[in-house]
Design an enzyme around this catalytic site. Structure first.
Site, short mmCIF file in Angstrom:
data_model
loop_
_atom_site.label_atom_id
_atom_site.label_comp_id
_atom_site.label_asym_id
_atom_site.label_seq_id
_atom_site.Cartn_x
_atom_site.Cartn_y
_atom_site.Cartn_z
N HIS A 38 -11.73 14.32 -1.40
CA HIS A 38 -12.04 14.91 -2.71
C HIS A 38 -12.47 16.36 -2.49
CE1 HIS A 38 -11.77 11.16 -4.93
NE2 HIS A 38 -12.54 10.57 -4.04
N SER A 59 -7.95 4.13 6.41
CA SER A 59 -7.98 4.45 4.98
C SER A 59 -8.73 5.76 4.79
CB SER A 59 -8.66 3.33 4.19
OG SER A 59 -8.69 3.65 2.81
N ASN A 101 -3.23 5.46 3.57
CA ASN A 101 -3.64 4.17 4.08
C ASN A 101 -2.54 3.61 4.98
OD1 ASN A 101 -3.33 0.95 3.46
ND2 ASN A 101 -5.46 1.55 3.72
N GLY A 140 -16.17 -7.18 3.50
CA GLY A 140 -16.28 -5.93 4.23
C GLY A 140 -17.53 -5.15 3.87
N ARG A 141 -17.70 -4.02 4.56
CA ARG A 141 -18.88 -3.19 4.35
C ARG A 141 -18.69 -2.39 3.05
NH1 ARG A 141 -20.58 2.18 6.24
NH2 ARG A 141 -22.83 2.18 6.61
N HIS A 168 6.71 15.90 -1.30
CA HIS A 168 7.77 14.90 -1.31
C HIS A 168 8.82 15.16 -0.21
CE1 HIS A 168 6.89 12.09 -4.56
NE2 HIS A 168 6.26 13.10 -5.13
N HIS A 189 -4.88 10.55 -0.85
CA HIS A 189 -5.18 9.23 -0.29
C HIS A 189 -4.10 8.88 0.73
CE1 HIS A 189 -3.98 4.88 -0.58
NE2 HIS A 189 -5.20 4.75 -0.13
N ARG A 230 -2.00 -0.03 7.39
CA ARG A 230 -2.63 -1.31 7.68
C ARG A 230 -1.66 -2.24 8.41
NH1 ARG A 230 -1.79 -0.40 2.37
NH2 ARG A 230 -0.35 -1.80 1.26
N HIS A 281 -3.56 0.43 -18.33
CA HIS A 281 -4.37 0.53 -19.55
C HIS A 281 -4.36 1.93 -20.14
CE1 HIS A 281 -7.11 1.66 -16.29
NE2 HIS A 281 -7.83 2.32 -17.17
#
Length: 308
Positions: A100, A96, A112, A262-263, A148, A110, A114, A178
Protein backbone atom coordinates in the site's frame (compact mmCIF):
# COMPACT_ATOMS: atom_id res chain seq x y z
CA UNK A 1 1.92 -38.82 -7.61
CA UNK A 2 4.40 -36.27 -6.33
CA UNK A 3 7.73 -37.05 -4.72
CA UNK A 4 6.39 -34.90 -1.90
CA UNK A 5 9.52 -34.40 0.15
CA UNK A 6 11.71 -33.37 -2.77
CA UNK A 7 9.12 -31.19 -4.46
CA UNK A 8 7.94 -29.48 -1.29
CA UNK A 9 11.55 -28.65 -0.44
CA UNK A 10 12.16 -27.20 -3.92
CA UNK A 11 9.19 -24.89 -3.55
CA UNK A 12 10.31 -23.89 -0.04
CA UNK A 13 13.78 -22.92 -1.25
CA UNK A 14 12.41 -20.84 -4.10
CA UNK A 15 9.72 -18.99 -2.15
CA UNK A 16 11.97 -18.15 0.80
CA UNK A 17 14.61 -16.78 -1.58
CA UNK A 18 11.95 -14.80 -3.46
CA UNK A 19 10.73 -13.27 -0.20
CA UNK A 20 14.30 -12.16 0.58
CA UNK A 21 14.78 -10.72 -2.90
CA UNK A 22 11.52 -8.76 -2.94
CA UNK A 23 12.03 -7.36 0.57
CA UNK A 24 15.54 -6.19 -0.29
CA UNK A 25 14.30 -4.45 -3.45
CA UNK A 26 11.45 -2.73 -1.60
CA UNK A 27 13.73 -1.49 1.19
CA UNK A 28 16.13 -0.09 -1.38
CA UNK A 29 13.32 1.66 -3.27
CA UNK A 30 11.74 3.05 -0.11
CA UNK A 31 15.04 4.30 1.31
CA UNK A 32 13.61 5.26 4.72
CA UNK A 33 12.10 2.19 6.39
CA UNK A 34 12.99 -1.45 6.86
CA UNK A 35 10.98 -4.62 7.27
CA UNK A 36 10.22 -5.94 10.72
CA UNK A 37 10.29 -9.74 10.79
CA UNK A 38 8.11 -11.91 13.03
CA UNK A 39 8.78 -15.65 13.11
CA UNK A 40 5.71 -17.57 14.20
CA UNK A 41 4.75 -21.17 14.85
CA UNK A 42 1.38 -22.82 14.52
CA UNK A 43 0.44 -25.46 17.15
CA UNK A 44 -1.29 -27.65 14.54
CA UNK A 45 1.84 -27.70 12.38
CA UNK A 46 4.07 -25.24 10.55
CA UNK A 47 4.65 -21.52 10.84
CA UNK A 48 6.04 -18.66 8.88
CA UNK A 49 8.03 -15.46 8.41
CA UNK A 50 5.91 -12.32 8.44
CA UNK A 51 7.67 -9.18 7.25
CA UNK A 52 6.00 -5.78 7.41
CA UNK A 53 7.36 -2.34 6.51
CA UNK A 54 5.45 0.67 7.82
CA UNK A 55 5.55 4.46 7.46
CA UNK A 56 8.22 4.52 4.80
CA UNK A 57 8.98 7.24 2.29
CA UNK A 58 7.20 5.33 -0.51
CA UNK A 59 5.20 2.59 1.20
CA UNK A 60 2.66 3.37 3.87
CA UNK A 61 2.53 -0.34 4.57
CA UNK A 62 4.10 -3.30 2.81
CA UNK A 63 3.64 -6.91 3.89
CA UNK A 64 5.62 -9.79 2.38
CA UNK A 65 4.80 -13.07 4.10
CA UNK A 66 5.98 -16.66 3.82
CA UNK A 67 4.01 -19.41 5.51
CA UNK A 68 4.15 -23.21 5.60
CA UNK A 69 1.33 -24.99 7.42
CA UNK A 70 0.01 -28.52 7.79
CA UNK A 71 -3.00 -30.14 9.36
CA UNK A 72 -5.31 -33.10 9.49
CA UNK A 73 -8.25 -31.49 7.68
CA UNK A 74 -7.98 -29.50 4.45
CA UNK A 75 -10.19 -26.38 4.77
CA UNK A 76 -13.10 -26.12 2.35
CA UNK A 77 -11.71 -22.88 0.90
CA UNK A 78 -8.74 -24.83 -0.49
CA UNK A 79 -10.72 -27.75 -1.94
CA UNK A 80 -13.23 -25.90 -4.13
CA UNK A 81 -11.61 -27.33 -7.26
CA UNK A 82 -11.36 -30.84 -5.84
CA UNK A 83 -14.20 -31.46 -3.39
CA UNK A 84 -13.11 -35.07 -2.99
CA UNK A 85 -10.09 -33.79 -1.00
CA UNK A 86 -12.15 -31.87 1.57
CA UNK A 87 -11.22 -32.93 5.08
CA UNK A 88 -8.05 -34.79 4.10
CA UNK A 89 -4.59 -34.25 5.67
CA UNK A 90 -2.66 -31.47 3.95
CA UNK A 91 0.36 -29.25 3.93
CA UNK A 92 0.66 -25.96 2.13
CA UNK A 93 3.11 -23.14 1.69
CA UNK A 94 3.15 -19.84 -0.06
CA UNK A 95 4.25 -16.25 -0.47
CA UNK A 96 1.66 -13.50 -0.07
CA UNK A 97 2.39 -9.81 -0.45
CA UNK A 98 0.34 -6.63 -0.51
CA UNK A 99 1.90 -3.18 -0.91
CA UNK A 100 0.00 0.00 0.00
CA UNK A 101 1.98 3.04 -1.23
CA UNK A 102 1.62 6.55 0.20
CA UNK A 103 1.31 8.38 -3.10
CA UNK A 104 -2.18 7.89 -4.62
CA UNK A 105 -0.63 7.82 -8.08
CA UNK A 106 1.18 4.58 -7.25
CA UNK A 107 -1.15 1.58 -7.40
CA UNK A 108 -1.69 -0.91 -4.62
CA UNK A 109 -0.42 -4.32 -5.68
CA UNK A 110 -0.93 -7.93 -4.63
CA UNK A 111 1.00 -11.11 -5.43
CA UNK A 112 0.47 -14.64 -4.19
CA UNK A 113 2.15 -17.98 -4.93
CA UNK A 114 1.04 -21.17 -3.20
CA UNK A 115 1.64 -24.91 -3.27
CA UNK A 116 -0.63 -27.55 -1.75
CA UNK A 117 -0.33 -31.24 -1.05
CA UNK A 118 -3.27 -33.28 0.23
CA UNK A 119 -4.28 -36.90 0.42
CA UNK A 120 -4.60 -40.03 2.43
CA UNK A 121 -4.06 -43.72 1.87
CA UNK A 122 -4.74 -43.47 -1.87
CA UNK A 123 -1.78 -41.14 -2.45
CA UNK A 124 -0.79 -37.49 -2.45
CA UNK A 125 -2.26 -34.87 -4.76
CA UNK A 126 -0.46 -31.58 -5.34
CA UNK A 127 -1.25 -28.31 -7.10
CA UNK A 128 -0.08 -24.72 -7.48
CA UNK A 129 -2.03 -21.48 -7.42
CA UNK A 130 -1.37 -17.76 -7.37
CA UNK A 131 -0.91 -14.73 -9.57
CA UNK A 132 -0.61 -10.97 -9.28
CA UNK A 133 -2.95 -8.03 -9.81
CA UNK A 134 -2.79 -4.23 -9.80
CA UNK A 135 -5.22 -1.79 -8.14
CA UNK A 136 -4.66 1.81 -9.31
CA UNK A 137 -6.42 4.84 -7.87
CA UNK A 138 -5.57 7.00 -10.86
CA UNK A 139 -5.20 5.42 -14.28
CA UNK A 140 -2.18 5.68 -16.58
CA UNK A 141 -2.41 3.61 -19.72
CA UNK A 142 1.35 3.19 -20.06
CA UNK A 143 1.50 1.69 -16.57
CA UNK A 144 -1.34 -0.74 -17.24
CA UNK A 145 0.07 -1.81 -20.61
CA UNK A 146 3.49 -2.37 -19.05
CA UNK A 147 1.91 -4.45 -16.27
CA UNK A 148 0.04 -6.67 -18.71
CA UNK A 149 3.04 -7.06 -21.03
CA UNK A 150 4.98 -8.32 -18.04
CA UNK A 151 2.13 -10.69 -17.16
CA UNK A 152 2.01 -12.03 -20.72
CA UNK A 153 5.76 -12.61 -20.77
CA UNK A 154 5.53 -14.45 -17.44
CA UNK A 155 3.19 -16.95 -19.10
CA UNK A 156 5.75 -18.05 -21.72
CA UNK A 157 6.50 -21.41 -20.02
CA UNK A 158 2.90 -22.53 -20.61
CA UNK A 159 2.51 -21.21 -24.16
CA UNK A 160 0.46 -18.48 -25.90
CA UNK A 161 -2.95 -19.63 -24.62
CA UNK A 162 -1.93 -19.15 -20.99
CA UNK A 163 -2.08 -15.34 -20.71
CA UNK A 164 -5.61 -14.81 -22.11
CA UNK A 165 -6.96 -17.62 -19.93
CA UNK A 166 -5.30 -16.50 -16.69
CA UNK A 167 -6.03 -12.81 -17.40
CA UNK A 168 -9.74 -13.58 -17.71
CA UNK A 169 -9.61 -15.72 -14.57
CA UNK A 170 -8.05 -12.75 -12.75
CA UNK A 171 -10.69 -10.35 -14.08
CA UNK A 172 -13.46 -12.73 -12.98
CA UNK A 173 -11.95 -13.49 -9.57
CA UNK A 174 -11.08 -9.96 -8.42
CA UNK A 175 -14.60 -8.69 -8.98
CA UNK A 176 -16.81 -7.24 -6.26
CA UNK A 177 -20.20 -8.72 -7.08
CA UNK A 178 -22.03 -6.55 -4.58
CA UNK A 179 -20.56 -3.42 -6.22
CA UNK A 180 -20.67 -4.79 -9.76
CA UNK A 181 -17.15 -3.53 -10.40
CA UNK A 182 -13.63 -4.95 -10.61
CA UNK A 183 -11.13 -4.35 -7.82
CA UNK A 184 -8.51 -3.10 -10.25
CA UNK A 185 -7.09 -3.68 -13.73
CA UNK A 186 -6.17 -7.32 -13.21
CA UNK A 187 -3.12 -9.33 -14.12
CA UNK A 188 -2.93 -13.11 -13.69
CA UNK A 189 -4.81 -15.59 -11.52
CA UNK A 190 -4.59 -19.39 -11.59
CA UNK A 191 -5.51 -22.24 -9.29
CA UNK A 192 -5.46 -26.04 -9.24
CA UNK A 193 -2.46 -26.06 -11.61
CA UNK A 194 -1.14 -29.62 -11.91
CA UNK A 195 -2.03 -31.03 -15.33
CA UNK A 196 1.21 -29.80 -16.90
CA UNK A 197 3.28 -31.89 -14.48
CA UNK A 198 5.40 -30.64 -11.60
CA UNK A 199 8.47 -29.43 -13.50
CA UNK A 200 6.59 -27.37 -16.08
CA UNK A 201 4.11 -26.04 -13.53
CA UNK A 202 6.91 -25.01 -11.17
CA UNK A 203 8.77 -23.33 -14.04
CA UNK A 204 5.68 -21.23 -14.71
CA UNK A 205 5.23 -20.36 -11.02
CA UNK A 206 8.87 -19.24 -10.85
CA UNK A 207 8.34 -17.12 -13.97
CA UNK A 208 5.38 -15.38 -12.32
CA UNK A 209 7.32 -14.79 -9.09
CA UNK A 210 10.41 -13.55 -10.91
CA UNK A 211 8.30 -11.14 -12.99
CA UNK A 212 6.71 -9.31 -10.08
CA UNK A 213 9.40 -6.71 -9.46
CA UNK A 214 9.89 -6.22 -13.20
CA UNK A 215 6.21 -5.42 -13.54
CA UNK A 216 5.75 -3.21 -10.50
CA UNK A 217 8.93 -1.27 -9.77
CA UNK A 218 9.03 0.78 -13.01
CA UNK A 219 5.52 2.03 -12.15
CA UNK A 220 6.64 3.01 -8.64
CA UNK A 221 9.60 4.94 -10.03
CA UNK A 222 7.47 6.79 -12.60
CA UNK A 223 4.86 7.93 -10.05
CA UNK A 224 6.57 8.24 -6.66
CA UNK A 225 7.47 11.94 -6.99
CA UNK A 226 4.19 13.08 -8.55
CA UNK A 227 2.62 15.81 -6.35
CA UNK A 228 -0.77 15.13 -4.75
CA UNK A 229 -3.13 16.88 -2.36
CA UNK A 230 -6.08 16.27 -0.09
CA UNK A 231 -8.43 15.39 -2.95
CA UNK A 232 -6.20 12.60 -4.25
CA UNK A 233 -5.50 11.30 -0.76
CA UNK A 234 -9.18 11.12 0.15
CA UNK A 235 -9.98 9.30 -3.08
CA UNK A 236 -7.17 6.84 -2.40
CA UNK A 237 -8.57 6.11 1.07
CA UNK A 238 -12.07 5.71 -0.36
CA UNK A 239 -10.91 3.25 -3.02
CA UNK A 240 -8.94 1.32 -0.41
CA UNK A 241 -12.34 0.51 1.06
CA UNK A 242 -12.98 -1.69 -1.99
CA UNK A 243 -9.79 -3.58 -1.17
CA UNK A 244 -11.02 -4.23 2.36
CA UNK A 245 -14.43 -5.35 1.13
CA UNK A 246 -12.96 -7.85 -1.31
CA UNK A 247 -10.45 -9.34 1.11
CA UNK A 248 -12.98 -9.82 3.89
CA UNK A 249 -15.87 -11.04 1.74
CA UNK A 250 -14.41 -12.98 -1.19
CA UNK A 251 -10.69 -13.64 -0.92
CA UNK A 252 -9.99 -17.38 -0.69
CA UNK A 253 -6.50 -16.83 0.72
CA UNK A 254 -7.92 -14.88 3.66
CA UNK A 255 -10.58 -17.54 4.18
CA UNK A 256 -8.00 -20.34 4.04
CA UNK A 257 -5.78 -18.61 6.59
CA UNK A 258 -8.65 -18.10 9.01
CA UNK A 259 -10.16 -21.55 8.46
CA UNK A 260 -6.79 -23.27 8.95
CA UNK A 261 -6.08 -21.49 12.24
CA UNK A 262 -3.34 -19.29 10.83
CA UNK A 263 -1.81 -16.26 12.50
CA UNK A 264 -4.45 -13.53 12.28
CA UNK A 265 -1.98 -10.61 12.30
CA UNK A 266 -0.20 -12.14 9.31
CA UNK A 267 -3.41 -12.93 7.44
CA UNK A 268 -4.86 -9.43 7.87
CA UNK A 269 -1.65 -7.55 7.06
CA UNK A 270 -3.16 -7.28 3.56
CA UNK A 271 -5.56 -4.62 4.81
CA UNK A 272 -4.54 -0.96 4.39
CA UNK A 273 -3.52 1.01 7.50
CA UNK A 274 -5.95 3.84 6.73
CA UNK A 275 -9.24 3.69 4.81
CA UNK A 276 -12.53 5.60 4.53
CA UNK A 277 -16.06 5.03 3.29
CA UNK A 278 -18.35 7.77 1.96
CA UNK A 279 -22.08 7.31 1.59
CA UNK A 280 -23.24 7.18 -2.02
CA UNK A 281 -20.04 8.72 -3.40
CA UNK A 282 -20.08 9.70 -7.07
CA UNK A 283 -17.01 11.20 -8.78
CA UNK A 284 -17.34 14.56 -10.47
CA UNK A 285 -18.02 14.11 -14.21
CA UNK A 286 -14.92 14.66 -16.32
CA UNK A 287 -12.58 14.33 -13.33
CA UNK A 288 -9.56 12.02 -13.07
CA UNK A 289 -11.53 10.09 -10.45
CA UNK A 290 -14.36 9.51 -12.92
CA UNK A 291 -11.83 8.44 -15.53
CA UNK A 292 -10.74 5.55 -13.32
CA UNK A 293 -14.26 4.10 -13.49
CA UNK A 294 -14.89 4.92 -17.14
CA UNK A 295 -11.59 3.88 -18.75
CA UNK A 296 -9.82 1.53 -16.37
CA UNK A 297 -12.36 -0.37 -14.26
CA UNK A 298 -13.92 -1.91 -17.35
CA UNK A 299 -13.30 -5.21 -19.21
CA UNK A 300 -10.55 -4.54 -21.71
CA UNK A 301 -7.83 -6.26 -23.71
CA UNK A 302 -4.94 -3.99 -22.77
CA UNK A 303 -2.59 -5.58 -25.29
CA UNK A 304 -4.92 -5.62 -28.31
CA UNK A 305 -2.87 -5.34 -31.46
CA UNK A 306 0.43 -5.72 -29.62
CA UNK A 307 2.38 -8.79 -30.74
CA UNK A 308 4.14 -10.79 -28.01
Amino acid sequence: MADSLGEFAQVTAYIEALQDRICAALETEDGAARFREDLWHRPEGGGGRTRVLQDGAVFEQAGVNYSSVSGGTLPVSASAGRPQLAGMPFRAQGLSLVLHPKNPYIPTVHCNLRYFEAGGASGTCWWFGGGFDLTPFYGFEEDVVHWHKTARAACNPLGPDCYPRFKKWCDDYFFLKHRNEPRGIGGLFFDDLYAEGFERSFEFVRSVGDSFLEGYMPIVRRRRARPFGTREREFQLYRRGRYVEFNLVYDRGTLFGLQSGGRVESILMSLPPLVRWSYHYRPEPGSPEAELYERFLVPRDWLAGDAP
